[in-house]
Design an enzyme around this catalytic site. Structure first.
Site, mmCIF file in Angstrom:
data_model
loop_
_atom_site.group_PDB
_atom_site.id
_atom_site.type_symbol
_atom_site.label_atom_id
_atom_site.label_comp_id
_atom_site.label_asym_id
_atom_site.label_seq_id
_atom_site.Cartn_x
_atom_site.Cartn_y
_atom_site.Cartn_z
ATOM 1 N N GLY A 193 25.252 7.792 29.964
ATOM 2 C CA GLY A 193 25.596 8.627 29.076
ATOM 3 C C GLY A 193 26.254 8.781 28.316
ATOM 4 O O GLY A 193 26.317 9.895 27.406
ATOM 5 N N ARG A 214 29.434 3.044 29.034
ATOM 6 C CA ARG A 214 28.690 1.641 30.241
ATOM 7 C C ARG A 214 26.899 2.739 29.517
ATOM 8 O O ARG A 214 26.651 2.482 30.966
ATOM 9 C CB ARG A 214 28.789 2.259 31.607
ATOM 10 C CG ARG A 214 28.376 1.408 32.329
ATOM 11 C CD ARG A 214 28.181 -0.245 32.425
ATOM 12 N NE ARG A 214 29.964 -0.795 32.128
ATOM 13 C CZ ARG A 214 30.281 -2.353 32.068
ATOM 14 N NH1 ARG A 214 29.251 -2.803 31.916
ATOM 15 N NH2 ARG A 214 31.128 -2.790 31.925
ATOM 16 N N ASP A 215 27.473 1.835 28.594
ATOM 17 C CA ASP A 215 25.145 2.955 28.596
ATOM 18 C C ASP A 215 25.131 2.345 26.691
ATOM 19 O O ASP A 215 26.035 1.158 27.003
ATOM 20 C CB ASP A 215 24.822 4.162 27.549
ATOM 21 C CG ASP A 215 23.859 4.847 28.727
ATOM 22 O OD1 ASP A 215 23.060 4.269 28.707
ATOM 23 O OD2 ASP A 215 23.878 5.583 29.187
ATOM 24 N N GLU A 216 24.214 2.472 25.764
ATOM 25 C CA GLU A 216 23.647 1.563 25.001
ATOM 26 C C GLU A 216 25.485 1.583 24.177
ATOM 27 O O GLU A 216 25.980 2.122 24.106
ATOM 28 C CB GLU A 216 23.062 2.797 24.203
ATOM 29 C CG GLU A 216 21.627 3.246 25.390
ATOM 30 C CD GLU A 216 20.855 2.380 25.645
ATOM 31 O OE1 GLU A 216 20.856 1.115 25.391
ATOM 32 O OE2 GLU A 216 20.129 2.585 26.378
#
Ligand code: NAG
Ligand code: NAG
Ligand code: NAG
Length: 443
Positions: A193, A214-216
């Protein structure tokens, strides 16, 4: 009349020939900053350095100065500010937003701290390459605002800014055309998120961006056409992706080049589950994968982290992966090359050229399902009928070269329960390559 940036852009396009043909025209503001001469300082509209809520002054300066003058610069001078009132800045033309200060989130209201809508000939930047937004996301994880959303805007740029620890996504470019994003440092928590840059629209150029989260990292969302995305440093991140792909997906003519991935979930993922429409004419060129990344080249049309959408699957065609080097952590449990394509709508015309990926453990498999083309375990077939997922063991590629690393690579992400320090914007984003436009503080 050309700005320096336009000249640099044209030089880049001219020297690299067809490979950069994904852009269909110029990007960035049409008017140089030197012709935007009306200063609209928040200090003249009720704001002060150290303010507990700079939002209303930004809105006042926008409505009573930017919108009333052609060639205006909304100015937040250097210094620290808190912000409790989110702002939507709609409809400015031939303007700029000079954010030299650092603005810290001070309310948990959801939405966007900054929404810029229908801007035209717009530039948002920090002249000191030190301004930005601190989200203190650890205080309201996934329950607060996003930092910046630029919606349906044309001929704009966003550069030399720092985005830290958003409670949600950091930067969203929602449609629009001819945007240029560069020299950005995004540092979020090691948790889902925390998207870095999500971008849709037409003819956008993204270059020299580093993302920790820790996402896109830098991810393309539908609809998207004619993007060039280059010199991206994913420094402990989820990694780059196309997706999640929706119903009626429409993505074409996208090029990523020079993507450096250190300790990510993947180097590039195309992710979907059901859905319809297409992704076509895409080139992923010059990827380096290091630092114990989980996956590298990962096409997954049965991605279990999203719920299944209506439709037989998004048609993936004419996608080329070229010049990839590096290793994943465990190439047997998580194949460095994986194509899990929709059985009802197989992938066609997938091409691997000089893709040399391996595993830190010393053994690896490829995994393919309903995927057609050239290289790895792709089936070559004109009929392109579905086939079940199959893993194939392979040997260490002979021409593998060690992946050069960048000074300052992180070995782990930042925690999600403590504040995250504001980084400086780097000047290198891919080993051996200079940034395309110097930092503004050095100009
Ligand atoms: C954006 O810039 C291009 C190139 O300068 C120009 O042709 C186009 O008209 C501009 N778009 C708008 C909406 O003004
Ligand atoms: C395949 O995609 C490339 C861009 O990566 C494009 O240049 C080429 O024209 C496409 N081929 C076809 C047959 O559309
Ligand atoms: C990557 O990590 C190094 C070391 O902390 C840091 O200098 C650099 O700014 C980081 N990049 C990002 C995106 O935070």
């Amino acid at each position: 009349m050309f700005s320096l940036r336009t000249a640099v852009a044209l030089t880049v396009l001219a020297f690299t020939g067809f490979v950069h043909a994904q852009l269909t025209g110029s990007t960035g503001p049409t008017t140089p900053l030197s012709s935007k001469t009306v200063t609209c300082s928040v200090l003249d509209y009720g704001g002060s350095v150290g303010s507990s809520d700079i939002g209303p002054a930004i809105l006042e300066a926008f409505e009573n100065c930017v919108l009333k003058n052609s060639g205006a610069v909304l100015y937040v001078p250097a210094g620290n500010y808190n912000m409790e009132t989110w702002v939507t800045l709609t409809g400015g033309t031939k303007w700029a937003f000079r954010l030299d200060g650092l603005i810290t989130r001070a309310s948990t209201t959801s939405g966007n701290m900054f929404a810029i809508e229908n801007a035209e000939d717009f530039e948002m930047y920090s002249s000191t390459s030190a301004g930005g937004i601190q989200g203190l996301g650890y205080q309201c994880r996934n329950a607060g605002p996003r930092l910046l959303r630029i919606i349906d805007s044309t001929n704009f740029s966003l550069h030399d800014l720092i985005f830290v620890d958003s409670p949600e996504f950091h930067i969203t470019i929602d449609g629009g055309s001819s945007g240029e994003l560069y020299n950005l440092a995004i540092r979020g928590a090691d948790i889902g998120g925390s998207d870095g840059v999500d971008i849709s629209g037409d003819n956008h150029w993204v270059h020299d961006v580093m993302v920790t989260n820790r996402d896109e990292c830098v991810t393309v969302k539908s609809p998207a056409s004619n993007f060039l995305i280059e010199q991206i440093w994913c420094n402990q991140s989820g990694g780059c992706a196309l997706g999640s792909l929706p119903v009626d997906c429409d993505i074409s003519n996208i090029q990523y080049v020079h993507v450096y991935t250190n300790g990510c979930n993947q180097a590039m993922m195309i992710k979907s589950n059901g859905g319809s429409g297409s992704v076509k004419n895409v080139l992923f060129d010059d990827f380096l994968v290091t630092g114990g990344s989980a996956y590298a080249l990962d096409v997954n049309q049965y991605w279990s982290s999203m719920s299944t959408l209506d439709g037989d699957g998004v048609a993936l065609s004419n996608i080329t992966f070229k010049n990839w080097d590096g290793t994943v952590a465990n190439g047997v449990s998580r194949p460095p090359v994986q194509f899990l394509c929709a059985d009802e709508v197989p992938c066609t015309d997938m091409t691997l050229i000089d893709v040399y990926l391996w595993s830190d453990t010393g053994s690896a498999v490829y995994k393919c399902e309903s995927a057609f083309g050239t290289g790895a375990c792709l089936h070559s077939s004109v009929a392109a009928t579905s086939y079940a997922a199959t893993s194939t063991a392979y040997n260490k590629p002979i021409s593998m070269t060690a992946v050069p690393t960048l000074a300052g690579d992180l070995t782990a992400g930042f925690g999600s329960t403590a504040s995250i320090a504001t980084p400086t914007i780097p000047s290198t984003y891919y080993p051996g390559l200079a940034q395309i436009t110097p930092l503004m503080k050095n100009l």
